[in-house]
Design a protein around this motif. Structure first.
Motif, short mmCIF file in Angstrom:
data_model
loop_
_atom_site.label_atom_id
_atom_site.label_comp_id
_atom_site.label_asym_id
_atom_site.label_seq_id
_atom_site.Cartn_x
_atom_site.Cartn_y
_atom_site.Cartn_z
N TRP A 122 59.68 17.63 5.64
CA TRP A 122 59.85 17.54 4.25
C TRP A 122 61.15 17.91 3.73
CZ3 TRP A 122 60.41 22.43 2.12
CH2 TRP A 122 59.84 23.43 2.80
N ASN A 123 61.61 17.66 2.60
CA ASN A 123 62.81 18.38 1.69
C ASN A 123 62.35 18.26 0.40
OD1 ASN A 123 65.34 18.05 3.48
ND2 ASN A 123 64.67 15.85 3.49
N TRP A 124 62.04 19.62 -0.02
CA TRP A 124 61.70 19.73 -1.61
C TRP A 124 62.43 20.65 -2.29
CZ3 TRP A 124 58.13 16.30 -3.03
CH2 TRP A 124 57.14 16.19 -1.99
N SER A 125 63.06 20.25 -3.61
CA SER A 125 63.86 21.15 -4.34
C SER A 125 63.25 21.22 -5.78
CB SER A 125 65.32 20.71 -4.52
OG SER A 125 65.14 19.48 -4.88
N GLY A 126 63.64 22.37 -6.54
CA GLY A 126 63.06 22.07 -7.84
C GLY A 126 61.49 22.90 -7.99
N GLY A 127 61.56 23.46 -9.23
CA GLY A 127 60.06 23.83 -9.55
C GLY A 127 59.83 24.93 -8.42
N ASN A 128 60.71 25.91 -8.34
CA ASN A 128 60.40 26.99 -7.40
C ASN A 128 59.62 27.71 -7.10
OD1 ASN A 128 63.20 26.60 -6.53
ND2 ASN A 128 63.90 28.85 -7.09
N THR A 129 58.47 27.92 -8.27
CA THR A 129 56.96 28.71 -8.18
C THR A 129 56.11 27.77 -7.93
OG1 THR A 129 56.95 28.43 -10.64
CG2 THR A 129 58.09 30.28 -9.84
N GLN A 130 56.23 26.56 -7.91
CA GLN A 130 55.19 25.41 -7.50
C GLN A 130 55.16 25.08 -6.04
OE1 GLN A 130 53.39 24.75 -10.56
NE2 GLN A 130 54.72 26.23 -11.33
N VAL A 131 53.66 24.89 -5.83
CA VAL A 131 53.54 24.28 -4.33
C VAL A 131 53.58 22.81 -4.46
CG1 VAL A 131 51.64 23.88 -2.63
CG2 VAL A 131 52.00 26.09 -3.79
N LYS A 132 54.36 22.05 -3.57
CA LYS A 132 54.48 20.79 -3.66
C LYS A 132 53.61 20.05 -3.06
CE LYS A 132 58.35 21.60 -5.64
NZ LYS A 132 58.31 23.13 -5.78
N SER A 133 52.88 20.73 -1.85
CA SER A 133 52.10 19.92 -0.99
C SER A 133 51.36 20.87 -0.06
CB SER A 133 52.95 18.95 -0.04
OG SER A 133 53.72 19.60 0.63
N PHE A 134 50.37 20.12 0.73
CA PHE A 134 49.68 20.88 1.55
C PHE A 134 49.34 19.82 2.83
CE2 PHE A 134 45.38 22.75 3.31
CZ PHE A 134 46.12 23.67 4.05
N PRO A 135 50.26 19.27 3.44
CA PRO A 135 50.00 18.72 4.74
C PRO A 135 49.00 19.46 5.61
CG PRO A 135 52.23 19.66 4.87
CD PRO A 135 51.66 19.86 3.38
N TYR A 136 48.14 18.76 6.20
CA TYR A 136 47.03 19.68 6.97
C TYR A 136 46.39 18.76 7.88
CZ TYR A 136 43.50 17.49 3.84
OH TYR A 136 42.72 16.49 3.23
N SER A 137 45.65 19.42 8.88
CA SER A 137 44.78 19.00 9.67
C SER A 137 43.36 19.56 9.28
CB SER A 137 44.92 19.05 11.29
OG SER A 137 45.36 20.62 11.45
N GLY A 138 42.23 18.82 9.21
CA GLY A 138 40.83 19.34 8.86
C GLY A 138 39.73 18.86 9.79
N ARG A 139 39.05 19.58 9.81
CA ARG A 139 37.81 19.27 10.65
C ARG A 139 36.63 18.68 9.97
NH1 ARG A 139 35.93 19.65 16.41
NH2 ARG A 139 34.17 18.30 16.03
N GLU A 140 36.20 17.53 10.36
CA GLU A 140 35.14 16.90 9.62
C GLU A 140 33.90 17.56 9.42
OE1 GLU A 140 35.57 13.76 8.02
OE2 GLU A 140 36.89 12.59 9.21
N LEU A 141 33.17 17.72 8.44
CA LEU A 141 31.94 18.51 8.26
C LEU A 141 30.77 17.44 7.93
CD1 LEU A 141 33.53 21.81 6.48
CD2 LEU A 141 32.92 21.22 8.87
N PRO A 142 30.38 16.75 8.73
CA PRO A 142 29.41 15.68 8.47
C PRO A 142 28.25 16.46 7.58
CG PRO A 142 29.61 15.85 10.89
CD PRO A 142 30.59 16.78 10.15
N THR A 143 27.78 17.69 8.32
CA THR A 143 26.56 18.24 7.74
C THR A 143 27.23 19.72 7.16
OG1 THR A 143 25.28 17.58 9.59
CG2 THR A 143 24.26 19.27 8.41
#
Ligand code: NAG
Length: 236
Positions: free
Chosen positions: A65-86
């Motif tokens: 990624w490249n992100w600029s501006g909005g210094n106090t703001q989160v731009k994203s949350f790229p993630y891996s997650g575990r499926e929780l069927p139950t």
């Protein structure tokens, strides 16, 4: 031997997925991935997340990624997650074993590297938030800080953490921040829930675990590359 190498290269290429749109998503083997540039409009930039390997068990991926501006703001949350069927009540969960191995490259990176888990009284709560959020920050780059304020050091799972508590709208957020980066982490996230249950009045018998994710929250930086060489998570 040559044919074995060729075959494994072919399988990796078959699995590799490039997630470059704002919410590009992929799921397989009980895991899911999202480029999740939810805050992109608070600044400007680009981000692509790449699913590299589906292991047994676990996954490997990276995000650039490249992100600029909005210094106090989160731009994203790229993630891996575990499926929780139950969906389980936190009080009915025995353990949440996990392992993470990661590295960050880039210029002027301001970002956290964190687990993110939501719980809610309603097991069908919108998975992008909850009644409570529990974060475990394995690292932080730059001058960024969690929501709320520090309540001081606590010991969980044989390590010291700085526990921050605050609110994101109506959602109460617990952030356990490692005092120095943990590039290889193996632990049981249930221990963090036990801590907030025992010391912060977290209602474990009324809260369902709805999401279990690991990723990074970029604020700003350039030519960033976040490698997750390995991530495994499970809920027992
Ligand atoms: C980030 O910027 C660098 C330098 O301009 C460029 O080489 C790279 O492709 C960009 N990465 C993304 C994900 O846009």
């Amino acid at each position: 031997m040559k044919s074995v190498i060729a075959l494994s290269a072919f399988l990796s290429l078959t699995w590799a997925q490039d997630l470059c749109a704002q919410y590009s998503y992929y799921s397989a083997n009980g895991y899911y991935f999202n480029n999740n540039a939810w805050g992109q409009s608070s600044g400007s930039g680009n981000q692509c997340t790449h699913v590299d390997l589906l292991l047994n068990p676990g996954v490997a991926w990276h995000s650039e990624w490249n992100w600029s501006g909005g210094n106090t703001q989160v731009k994203s949350f790229p993630y891996s997650g575990r499926e929780l069927p139950t969906k389980k009540l936190v009080s009915n969960i025995g353990s949440i074993p996990t392992k993470a191995e990661w590295r960050y490259l880039g210029n002027n990176i301001r970002a956290d590297i964190a687990y993110d888990l939501f719980t809610a009284a309603d097991p069908n709560h919108d998975p992008s938030s909850g009644d409570y959020e529990l974060m475990v920050w394995l690292g932080l780059k730059g001058d960024i800080r969690p929501i709320g304020s520090s309540t001081g050091n606590v010991n969980v799972g044989g390590r010291t953490w700085d526990l921050w508590i605050g609110y994101n709208g109506p959602m109460k957020v617990f952030s356990f921040v490692a005092p120095s980066e943990i590039a290889v982490f193996e632990s049981d996230i249930k221990l963090f829930y036990n801590h907030v249950t025992n010391t912060q009045g977290f209602p474990a018998s009324q809260q369902y675990l709805t999401t279990f994710q690991f990723g990074t929250e970029p604020f700003t930086g350039s030519s960033a590359r976040f490698d997750v060489w390995y991530w495994y998570g499970n809920v027992n």
